[in-house]
Design a protein around this motif. Sequence first.
Motif, PDB file in Angstrom:
ATOM      1  N   GLU A   6     106.512  56.530 -16.983  1.00  0.00           N
ATOM      2  CA  GLU A   6     107.092  57.015 -15.729  1.00  0.00           C
ATOM      3  C   GLU A   6     108.604  57.077 -15.887  1.00  0.00           C
ATOM      4  O   GLU A   6     109.213  56.180 -16.463  1.00  0.00           O
ATOM      5  CB  GLU A   6     106.731  56.074 -14.578  1.00  0.00           C
ATOM      6  CG  GLU A   6     107.308  56.490 -13.263  1.00  0.00           C
ATOM      7  CD  GLU A   6     107.004  55.524 -12.118  1.00  0.00           C
ATOM      8  OE1 GLU A   6     107.384  55.840 -10.989  1.00  0.00           O
ATOM      9  OE2 GLU A   6     106.409  54.455 -12.368  1.00  0.00           O
ATOM     10  N   MET A   8     112.308  57.806 -13.661  1.00  0.00           N
ATOM     11  CA  MET A   8     112.831  57.830 -12.307  1.00  0.00           C
ATOM     12  C   MET A   8     114.345  57.845 -12.334  1.00  0.00           C
ATOM     13  O   MET A   8     114.958  57.276 -13.221  1.00  0.00           O
ATOM     14  CB  MET A   8     112.210  56.665 -11.532  1.00  0.00           C
ATOM     15  CG  MET A   8     113.064  55.631 -10.978  1.00  0.00           C
ATOM     16  SD  MET A   8     112.158  54.328 -10.086  1.00  0.00           S
ATOM     17  CE  MET A   8     110.837  55.149  -9.281  1.00  0.00           C
ATOM     18  N   ARG A  42     109.696  56.640  -3.355  1.00  0.00           N
ATOM     19  CA  ARG A  42     108.697  57.479  -4.017  1.00  0.00           C
ATOM     20  C   ARG A  42     108.289  58.591  -3.061  1.00  0.00           C
ATOM     21  O   ARG A  42     108.133  58.355  -1.865  1.00  0.00           O
ATOM     22  CB  ARG A  42     107.475  56.671  -4.416  1.00  0.00           C
ATOM     23  CG  ARG A  42     107.791  55.587  -5.425  1.00  0.00           C
ATOM     24  CD  ARG A  42     106.524  54.952  -5.976  1.00  0.00           C
ATOM     25  NE  ARG A  42     106.845  53.814  -6.804  1.00  0.00           N
ATOM     26  CZ  ARG A  42     107.206  53.876  -8.076  1.00  0.00           C
ATOM     27  NH1 ARG A  42     107.294  55.028  -8.673  1.00  0.00           N
ATOM     28  NH2 ARG A  42     107.472  52.782  -8.760  1.00  0.00           N
ATOM     29  N   THR A  43     108.115  59.777  -3.614  1.00  0.00           N
ATOM     30  CA  THR A  43     107.654  60.901  -2.802  1.00  0.00           C
ATOM     31  C   THR A  43     106.151  61.051  -2.955  1.00  0.00           C
ATOM     32  O   THR A  43     105.563  60.538  -3.915  1.00  0.00           O
ATOM     33  CB  THR A  43     108.330  62.218  -3.223  1.00  0.00           C
ATOM     34  OG1 THR A  43     107.841  62.590  -4.518  1.00  0.00           O
ATOM     35  CG2 THR A  43     109.850  62.091  -3.247  1.00  0.00           C
ATOM     36  N   SER A  47     107.239  61.675  -7.615  1.00  0.00           N
ATOM     37  CA  SER A  47     108.529  61.341  -8.216  1.00  0.00           C
ATOM     38  C   SER A  47     109.183  60.208  -7.439  1.00  0.00           C
ATOM     39  O   SER A  47     108.691  59.793  -6.395  1.00  0.00           O
ATOM     40  CB  SER A  47     109.439  62.571  -8.262  1.00  0.00           C
ATOM     41  OG  SER A  47     109.653  63.065  -6.969  1.00  0.00           O
ATOM     42  N   TRP A  67     115.782  68.178  -6.135  1.00  0.00           N
ATOM     43  CA  TRP A  67     114.568  68.291  -5.322  1.00  0.00           C
ATOM     44  C   TRP A  67     114.081  69.742  -5.397  1.00  0.00           C
ATOM     45  O   TRP A  67     114.888  70.666  -5.356  1.00  0.00           O
ATOM     46  CB  TRP A  67     114.872  67.953  -3.866  1.00  0.00           C
ATOM     47  CG  TRP A  67     115.513  66.625  -3.646  1.00  0.00           C
ATOM     48  CD1 TRP A  67     116.842  66.321  -3.707  1.00  0.00           C
ATOM     49  CD2 TRP A  67     114.861  65.405  -3.324  1.00  0.00           C
ATOM     50  NE1 TRP A  67     117.051  65.003  -3.440  1.00  0.00           N
ATOM     51  CE2 TRP A  67     115.845  64.405  -3.194  1.00  0.00           C
ATOM     52  CE3 TRP A  67     113.523  65.061  -3.117  1.00  0.00           C
ATOM     53  CZ2 TRP A  67     115.552  63.098  -2.884  1.00  0.00           C
ATOM     54  CZ3 TRP A  67     113.230  63.745  -2.797  1.00  0.00           C
ATOM     55  CH2 TRP A  67     114.225  62.780  -2.680  1.00  0.00           C
TER      56      TRP A  67
END
Length: 125
Positions: A6, A8, A42-43, A47, A67
């Motif tokens: 992951e 970020m 977190r979305t 993401s 975005w």
Amino acid sequence: MLNSCEAMAVLPAKDLKRAREFYRDVLGLEPAEENEAGLTYRTTAGSGFFLYETDNAGSAKNTQVSWTTDNLEKEMAELRGRGVVFADFDFPGLKTENGIAELGGERTAWFTDSEGNIHALGQRA
């Protein structure tokens, strides 16, 4: 090796309380996790980013979070209604109209958060 990990974004905040209020009240985001190190957002698209307090906030002059949306004008209108100001540029290779630049099949607009971090909002063609 890293393709299964992951990833970020990590964003600095001079004032974590002020930043949290901006992300909640302006961007409509709540932290998914919170600890002494900072806030993780977190979305629903999978993401995320980590927000932490440091005096170095606002010093980067590059886009720090990007975005992607299916309706750029709608998102911009909603954000403008919440007080977001989109940047305007007019120099060789980058010119915006109503805050939007056309870049190789993508339309992009930029804004800063309460801590001076630069965000891009884009729509792919």
